[in-house]
Enzyme design. Structure first.
Site, PDB file in Angstrom:
ATOM      1  N   GLU A 107       0.676  -1.117   0.068  1.00  0.00           N
ATOM      2  CA  GLU A 107       0.817   0.291   0.098  1.00  0.00           C
ATOM      3  C   GLU A 107       0.389   1.029  -0.508  1.00  0.00           C
ATOM      4  O   GLU A 107       1.911   1.187   0.481  1.00  0.00           O
ATOM      5  CB  GLU A 107      -0.852   0.122   1.001  1.00  0.00           C
ATOM      6  N   CYS A 126       2.899   9.026   1.805  1.00  0.00           N
ATOM      7  CA  CYS A 126       3.953   8.131   2.615  1.00  0.00           C
ATOM      8  C   CYS A 126       3.751   6.176   2.222  1.00  0.00           C
ATOM      9  O   CYS A 126       3.228   5.890   1.682  1.00  0.00           O
ATOM     10  CB  CYS A 126       2.306   7.398   3.382  1.00  0.00           C
ATOM     11  N   CYS A 133       5.655  -7.085   7.670  1.00  0.00           N
ATOM     12  CA  CYS A 133       6.561  -6.815   8.437  1.00  0.00           C
ATOM     13  C   CYS A 133       7.188  -7.943   9.574  1.00  0.00           C
ATOM     14  O   CYS A 133       6.288  -8.592   9.283  1.00  0.00           O
ATOM     15  CB  CYS A 133       6.309  -5.517   9.039  1.00  0.00           C
ATOM     16  N   CYS A 137       4.873  -5.413  15.939  1.00  0.00           N
ATOM     17  CA  CYS A 137       3.860  -4.823  16.966  1.00  0.00           C
ATOM     18  C   CYS A 137       2.303  -4.896  17.304  1.00  0.00           C
ATOM     19  O   CYS A 137       1.774  -5.522  16.264  1.00  0.00           O
ATOM     20  CB  CYS A 137       4.180  -3.489  15.751  1.00  0.00           C
ATOM     21  N   CYS A 140      -0.867  -3.303  15.157  1.00  0.00           N
ATOM     22  CA  CYS A 140      -0.143  -2.873  13.333  1.00  0.00           C
ATOM     23  C   CYS A 140      -0.958  -4.156  12.993  1.00  0.00           C
ATOM     24  O   CYS A 140      -0.562  -4.809  12.789  1.00  0.00           O
ATOM     25  CB  CYS A 140       1.295  -2.518  13.354  1.00  0.00           C
ATOM     26  N   CYS A 370      -2.083   1.667   7.994  1.00  0.00           N
ATOM     27  CA  CYS A 370      -1.006   0.773   7.147  1.00  0.00           C
ATOM     28  C   CYS A 370      -1.299  -0.757   6.980  1.00  0.00           C
ATOM     29  O   CYS A 370      -1.852  -0.915   8.035  1.00  0.00           O
ATOM     30  CB  CYS A 370       0.392   1.275   7.135  1.00  0.00           C
TER      31      CYS A 370
HETATM   32  N1  SAH Z   1       8.046   0.255  10.195  1.00  0.00           N
HETATM   33  C1  SAH Z   1       7.934   0.785  10.944  1.00  0.00           C
HETATM   34  C2  SAH Z   1       7.777   2.523   9.816  1.00  0.00           C
HETATM   35  C3  SAH Z   1       6.175   2.010   9.478  1.00  0.00           C
HETATM   36  S1  SAH Z   1       4.727   2.263  10.834  1.00  0.00           S
HETATM   37  C4  SAH Z   1       7.784   2.208  12.015  1.00  0.00           C
HETATM   38  O1  SAH Z   1       7.725   0.651  12.938  1.00  0.00           O
HETATM   39  O2  SAH Z   1       8.060   3.584  12.206  1.00  0.00           O
HETATM   40  C5  SAH Z   1       4.216   3.822  10.342  1.00  0.00           C
HETATM   41  C6  SAH Z   1       3.778   4.098  11.666  1.00  0.00           C
HETATM   42  O3  SAH Z   1       2.571   3.455  12.130  1.00  0.00           O
HETATM   43  C7  SAH Z   1       4.720   3.668  12.584  1.00  0.00           C
HETATM   44  O4  SAH Z   1       4.917   4.952  14.140  1.00  0.00           O
HETATM   45  C8  SAH Z   1       4.106   2.373  13.349  1.00  0.00           C
HETATM   46  O5  SAH Z   1       4.050   2.397  14.901  1.00  0.00           O
HETATM   47  C9  SAH Z   1       2.266   3.806  13.266  1.00  0.00           C
HETATM   48  N2  SAH Z   1       1.194   2.113  13.249  1.00  0.00           N
HETATM   49  C10 SAH Z   1       1.050   1.494  12.921  1.00  0.00           C
HETATM   50  N3  SAH Z   1      -0.038   0.645  13.240  1.00  0.00           N
HETATM   51  C11 SAH Z   1      -1.579   1.551  13.695  1.00  0.00           C
HETATM   52  C12 SAH Z   1      -2.438   1.482  13.744  1.00  0.00           C
HETATM   53  N4  SAH Z   1      -3.264   0.580  14.491  1.00  0.00           N
HETATM   54  N5  SAH Z   1      -2.701   2.836  13.874  1.00  0.00           N
HETATM   55  C13 SAH Z   1      -1.767   4.175  14.518  1.00  0.00           C
HETATM   56  N6  SAH Z   1      -0.265   3.835  13.575  1.00  0.00           N
HETATM   57  C14 SAH Z   1      -0.132   2.861  13.190  1.00  0.00           C
HETATM   58 FE1  SF4 Z   2       6.732  -3.254  11.720  1.00  0.00          FE
HETATM   59 FE2  SF4 Z   2       4.266  -2.190  12.391  1.00  0.00          FE
HETATM   60 FE3  SF4 Z   2       5.655  -2.239  13.858  1.00  0.00          FE
HETATM   61 FE4  SF4 Z   2       6.357  -0.657  11.869  1.00  0.00          FE
HETATM   62  S1  SF4 Z   2       4.729  -0.807  13.384  1.00  0.00           S
HETATM   63  S2  SF4 Z   2       7.742  -2.069  12.560  1.00  0.00           S
HETATM   64  S3  SF4 Z   2       5.269  -1.788  10.420  1.00  0.00           S
HETATM   65  S4  SF4 Z   2       5.031  -3.637  12.570  1.00  0.00           S
END
Ligand code: SAH
Ligand code: SF4
Length: 390
Positions: A107, A126, A133, A137, A140, A370
């Site tokens: 995406e 973005c 990934c 987390c 996410c 994302c």
């Molecule tokens: N992997 C990298 C970049 C991609 S995620 C990282 O983790 O920084 C980009 C941002 O979106 C990160 O700060 C992540 O924690 C946040 N993010 C992930 N899932 C989310 C959600 N459900 N709602 C809001 N932000 C989210």
């Molecule tokens: Fe991966 Fe999502 Fe964690 Fe970023 S926030 S490191 S994309 S699992």
């Protein structure tokens, strides 16, 4: 509003071709020299790819006809198919679902901002850096998919060029702001799409160098932001790069205990080590670090958490900025806090002298967090997602 655009190419015949979007200018020069062509052809092609935003070798009319035909046989320009394009109701957020040559789905999002007292209009892409990934987390959607593969530099660059072409052909003006200057180009990129950019370090840096090239797309390093889950050795490596991009750290919790529960990476690189690397970045660059903090109601958003976060970051003084992000609900059971809890959280950070802002929610109607669009698309048995409700 469009729903589906197909860039004409098929996966079967591009496998053996060179994707020109993956090459830096010196590499493209070398590519031409290896084929008995003068090196200056590379600058000509770079101009077509990144200034004219061309998608077709036939348009490259300052190249001899035979060379254009040879390029069409041996090279390609970011081969990928746009499976779905969704625009939010206010048209300030646009999201595409891209199918890569091997069928993987990623995406990308374009976020449009009207002019403000501090800056002109902005168009921020973005970008995804991986399919899936590896870091899992818990809040996410991408993290819950697992890891498919790294994206090539060309696949990263192509996402930016897609939106650059779209803006070039139809410049955007904020509705309700008559007389404001339309924006016709990408002004910023943030590596905050799917994947962990510093896990795909070499391809990411190569893509950023390509987009930074003054003979090409010419996007300044200060307009690029790398967001990381906190891979400490890679942050240290980034500090030593000549290309000085902005750094954003996904913090999301003020203690090791809590961070370890939502972000497994914290067990490998705990907060002490992560903050030490951030201090090194600040010392080397004198630039501010943004700390992203996804607010999860009842999990990390209490006044106590705010005080702990304030104490953690206060030593960085004005060189730390917290971006509070009310969580976008995914399939996991997290909810965003209400406006009062967000206000209280921010006020406590201010009491500690920590600058902060809250990310305006956008694109809720198009699954903008994302990984959400791909998740929905796959649940739909890979049928294009319609525009219902948009
Ligand atoms: N992997 C990298 C970049 C991609 S995620 C990282 O983790 O920084 C980009 C941002 O979106 C990160 O700060 C992540 O924690 C946040 N993010 C992930 N899932 C989310 C959600 N459900 N709602 C809001 N932000 C989210
Ligand atoms: Fe991966 Fe999502 Fe964690 Fe970023 S926030 S490191 S994309 S699992």
């Amino acid at each position: 509003m469009k729903n589906m655009t197909v860039i004409p190419t098929t996966s079967s015949h591009i496998k053996h071709k060179t994707d020109l979007l993956a090459l830096t200018l010196p590499e493209l020069q070398q590519w031409f020299v290896e084929r008995g062509e003068p090196a200056f052809r590379a600058k000509q092609v770079f101009g077509w790819l990144y200034q004219r935003l061309s998608t077709d070798f036939a348009e490259m009319t300052n190249l001899p006809q035979t060379l254009r035909a040879q390029l069409a046989g041996e090279a390609c320009i970011g081969p990928m198919v746009v499976r779905s394009e969704l625009h939010s109701k206010d048209d300030r957020t646009r999201k595409i679902l891209l199918e890569l040559a091997d069928g993987k789905l990623i995406e990308s999002v374009l976020m449009l901002y009207p002019p403000s007292s501090e800056s002109g209009p902005r168009a921020t892409v973005c970008v995804s850096t991986q399919a899936g990934c590896a870091f899992g987390c818990t809040f996410c959607a991408t993290g819950q998919m697992g890891f498919d593969r790294h994206l090539s530099a060309g696949e990263i660059v192509a996402q930016v060029l897609y939106f650059a072409r779209e803006l070039r052909s139809a410049p955007w003006t904020a509705a309700g702001l008559p007389g404001s200057k339309p924006i016709d180009h990408v002004t910023n990129i943030v590596l905050m799409g799917m994947g962990e950019p510093l896990h795909n370090y070499d391809n990411v840096l190569r893509a950023l160098r390509i987009l930074n090239s003054p003979q090409g797309f010419n996007l300044g390093a200060r307009h690029m932001t790398v967001s990381t889950v906190g891979l400490v050795p890679a942050i240290r490596k980034l500090i030593r790069e000549p290309l000085q991009v902005n750094l954003a750290i996904s913090l999301h919790a003020p203690t090791d205990e809590l961070r370890g529960q939502t972000m497994p990476i914290n067990r490998k690189y705990p907060l002490g080590e992560l903050l030490a690397a951030c201090k090194e970045y600040i010392a080397a660059t004198r630039r501010q670090v943004t700390f992203e903090y996804v607010l999860l109601a009842g999990v990390n958003d209490t006044p106590q958490h705010a005080h702990q976060l304030g104490e953690l970051l206060a030593p960085l003084q004005q060189l730390a900025h917290v971006n509070c992000i009310p969580v976008n609900a995914t399939s996991a059971d997290y909810r965003p806090p209400g406006p009062e809890a967000i206000r209280a959280f921010r006020d406590i950070l201010f009491e500690h002298g920590v600058s902060n802002s809250v990310r305006a929610e956008r694109g809720d109607d198009i699954a903008a967090a994302c990984g959400q669009l791909r998740t929905r698309f796959e649940k739909n048995n890979r049928n294009p997602i319609g525009m219902q409700g948009l």
